[in-house]
Motif scaffolding. Structure first.
Motif, PDB file in Angstrom:
ATOM      1  N   TYR A 245      27.061  22.269 -32.754  1.00 50.18           N
ATOM      2  CA  TYR A 245      26.174  21.938 -33.875  1.00 50.18           C
ATOM      3  C   TYR A 245      26.821  21.779 -35.254  1.00 50.18           C
ATOM      4  CZ  TYR A 245      22.590  23.240 -30.479  1.00 50.18           C
ATOM      5  OH  TYR A 245      21.795  23.310 -29.348  1.00 50.18           O
ATOM      6  N   ILE A 246      28.066  22.206 -35.440  1.00 49.64           N
ATOM      7  CA  ILE A 246      28.613  22.234 -36.802  1.00 49.64           C
ATOM      8  C   ILE A 246      28.801  20.835 -37.384  1.00 49.64           C
ATOM      9  CG2 ILE A 246      31.096  22.244 -36.247  1.00 49.64           C
ATOM     10  CD1 ILE A 246      29.223  24.343 -38.936  1.00 49.64           C
ATOM     11  N   HIS A 247      28.829  19.829 -36.552  1.00 48.29           N
ATOM     12  CA  HIS A 247      28.958  18.454 -37.062  1.00 48.29           C
ATOM     13  C   HIS A 247      27.685  17.959 -37.737  1.00 48.29           C
ATOM     14  CE1 HIS A 247      26.977  17.856 -33.195  1.00 48.29           C
ATOM     15  NE2 HIS A 247      26.578  16.669 -33.636  1.00 48.29           N
ATOM     16  N   GLU A 248      26.545  18.650 -37.490  1.00 49.90           N
ATOM     17  CA  GLU A 248      25.285  18.198 -38.066  1.00 49.90           C
ATOM     18  C   GLU A 248      24.574  19.242 -38.916  1.00 49.90           C
ATOM     19  OE1 GLU A 248      22.929  17.048 -34.721  1.00 49.90           O
ATOM     20  OE2 GLU A 248      22.570  19.128 -34.050  1.00 49.90           O
ATOM     21  N   LYS A 249      24.916  20.511 -38.738  1.00 48.50           N
ATOM     22  CA  LYS A 249      24.296  21.579 -39.522  1.00 48.50           C
ATOM     23  C   LYS A 249      25.350  22.599 -39.955  1.00 48.50           C
ATOM     24  CE  LYS A 249      19.764  21.487 -37.162  1.00 48.50           C
ATOM     25  NZ  LYS A 249      18.867  21.208 -38.297  1.00 48.50           N
ATOM     26  N   SER A 250      25.231  23.096 -41.185  1.00 44.72           N
ATOM     27  CA  SER A 250      26.103  24.174 -41.623  1.00 44.72           C
ATOM     28  C   SER A 250      25.698  25.467 -40.910  1.00 44.72           C
ATOM     29  CB  SER A 250      26.032  24.357 -43.138  1.00 44.72           C
ATOM     30  OG  SER A 250      24.723  24.723 -43.539  1.00 44.72           O
ATOM     31  N   PHE A 251      26.575  26.466 -40.933  1.00 44.57           N
ATOM     32  CA  PHE A 251      26.314  27.729 -40.239  1.00 44.57           C
ATOM     33  C   PHE A 251      26.406  28.865 -41.244  1.00 44.57           C
ATOM     34  CE2 PHE A 251      27.030  31.403 -37.583  1.00 44.57           C
ATOM     35  CZ  PHE A 251      26.264  31.154 -36.455  1.00 44.57           C
ATOM     36  N   ASN A 252      25.307  29.611 -41.390  1.00 43.38           N
ATOM     37  CA  ASN A 252      25.219  30.706 -42.339  1.00 43.38           C
ATOM     38  C   ASN A 252      25.256  32.024 -41.566  1.00 43.38           C
ATOM     39  OD1 ASN A 252      24.419  32.643 -44.251  1.00 43.38           O
ATOM     40  ND2 ASN A 252      23.085  31.205 -45.318  1.00 43.38           N
ATOM     41  N   PHE A 253      26.316  32.816 -41.777  1.00 40.50           N
ATOM     42  CA  PHE A 253      26.473  34.069 -41.044  1.00 40.50           C
ATOM     43  C   PHE A 253      25.554  35.173 -41.565  1.00 40.50           C
ATOM     44  CE2 PHE A 253      30.549  32.216 -39.688  1.00 40.50           C
ATOM     45  CZ  PHE A 253      30.573  32.609 -38.360  1.00 40.50           C
ATOM     46  N   MET A 254      24.921  34.947 -42.697  1.00 40.82           N
ATOM     47  CA  MET A 254      23.951  35.896 -43.261  1.00 40.82           C
ATOM     48  C   MET A 254      24.578  37.179 -43.809  1.00 40.82           C
ATOM     49  SD  MET A 254      20.980  34.421 -42.950  1.00 40.82           S
ATOM     50  CE  MET A 254      19.729  35.668 -42.865  1.00 40.82           C
ATOM     51  N   GLY A 255      25.893  37.179 -43.984  1.00 34.65           N
ATOM     52  CA  GLY A 255      26.550  38.225 -44.751  1.00 34.65           C
ATOM     53  C   GLY A 255      26.686  39.582 -44.101  1.00 34.65           C
ATOM     54  N   SER A 256      27.678  40.317 -44.596  1.00 27.93           N
ATOM     55  CA  SER A 256      27.865  41.723 -44.223  1.00 27.93           C
ATOM     56  C   SER A 256      28.918  42.329 -45.129  1.00 27.93           C
ATOM     57  CB  SER A 256      28.311  41.863 -42.768  1.00 27.93           C
ATOM     58  OG  SER A 256      28.516  43.232 -42.454  1.00 27.93           O
ATOM     59  N   ASN A 257      28.675  43.569 -45.554  1.00 30.44           N
ATOM     60  CA  ASN A 257      29.668  44.294 -46.325  1.00 30.44           C
ATOM     61  C   ASN A 257      30.399  45.318 -45.461  1.00 30.44           C
ATOM     62  OD1 ASN A 257      29.471  43.264 -49.127  1.00 30.44           O
ATOM     63  ND2 ASN A 257      27.348  43.889 -48.907  1.00 30.44           N
TER      64      ASN A 257
END
Length: 287
Positions: A245-257
């Motif tokens: 999917y990365i060719h059509e949509k960005s990927f958001n990992f939603m963060g972590s500290n």
């Protein structure tokens, strides 16, 4: 000038237009999502909806606090152009008029004052073969060693929910688990949910829970059966999703500290996207 607009008085046509055309646009500020996750929210408005800021209220010990709804990562100010001076006005209004327990701005909000930051990681739309060259050496090795696993996109049903309940960490209260189930059901009904599983000998061992937006995939959760940790199912899943999917949509990992999780995200070539937040540490100790 900033003003408070109660839910019943919001012009949702103007609000939606402001959100959808903003440079900060994100999933959580849509009316339907806020109605589902909050149930008690209103907005702050600048001018004639030139900029808006959603606010979720949480009642504890008889006092109303500004808080973040469960499963929401970023709120903040939304406008066609991010303006630190206008953002400062929202910040001042919020701090002056509310008891702020916890509030997260978004990665595109900037201020003239320094605030504490949290970390998020994002992979922009790109060619998968180019992206894979950015993987850390150890991640490439983990992905290579996991090719015996099978990738399947599955439905939200009793079996997948059981895997959730047996392996999901961080929801100690039954009420929080009920909220998660309701949210997953809502996402499924609105065709915004994608469940991606890694299978070993026909058994589900890892599950990536994705929110599907117009232009991005958001990782709501990555759930692992710790009994199969050596199979590298988490690395397998993320790599396969990026491949597809990365060719059509960005990927958001939603963060972590959490350091280990942060390194895991970075190891796929993800870029850091910090965002500001307000937190009352005194109140948090007694929550």
């Amino acid at each position: 000038m900033i003003r408070r607009v109660k839910y019943s008085e919001i012009d949702f046509v103007k609000y939606t237009e402001c959100i959808e055309t903003s440079v900060q646009r994100n999933w959580y500020t849509q009316k339907d999502i806020l109605d589902q996750l909050s149930g008690n929210w209103h907005i702050l408005v600048y001018g004639n909806y030139e900029a808006v800021m959603p606010v979720h209220m949480y009642r504890k010990l008889g006092i109303n606090f500004v808080h973040m709804p469960l499963f929401c990562q970023q709120f903040g100010v939304f406008s066609k152009t991010d303006n630190p001076q206008i953002n400062d006005q929202f910040l001042y209004f919020l701090k002056k008029n509310y008891a702020v327990f916890f509030y997260l701005f978004n990665q595109d909000n900037n201020f003239s004052v320094e605030l504490e930051k949290r970390k998020n990681y994002v992979i922009s739309t790109c060619d998968y073969t180019v992206l894979k060259k950015k993987y850390f050496k150890g991640r490439k090795s983990a992905v290579k060693s996991s090719q015996h696993l099978v990738y399947k996109e599955i439905e939200l049903d009793d079996q997948s929910l059981l895997f959730f309940k047996n392996n999901f960490k961080g929801l100690e209260k039954q009420s929080d688990w009920d909220k998660l189930k309701a949210y997953l059901s809502f996402l499924s009904k609105t065709k915004s949910l994608q469940l991606c599983g890694a299978f070993f000998n026909d058994s589900l061992i890892n599950l990536a829970v994705l929110i599907v937006d117009k232009h991005q995939l958001l990782l709501l959760s990555l759930i692992n059966d710790e009994n199969y940790k050596a199979e590298n199912g988490a690395s397998f899943l993320i790599d396969r999703i990026l491949n597809l999917y990365i060719h059509e949509k960005s990927f958001n990992f939603m963060g972590s500290n959490i350091r280990g999780i942060e390194i895991f995200f970075k190891s796929f070539g993800a870029e850091l996207r910090e965002y500001y937040f307000l937190e009352n540490k005194f109140l948090k100790r007694f929550s």
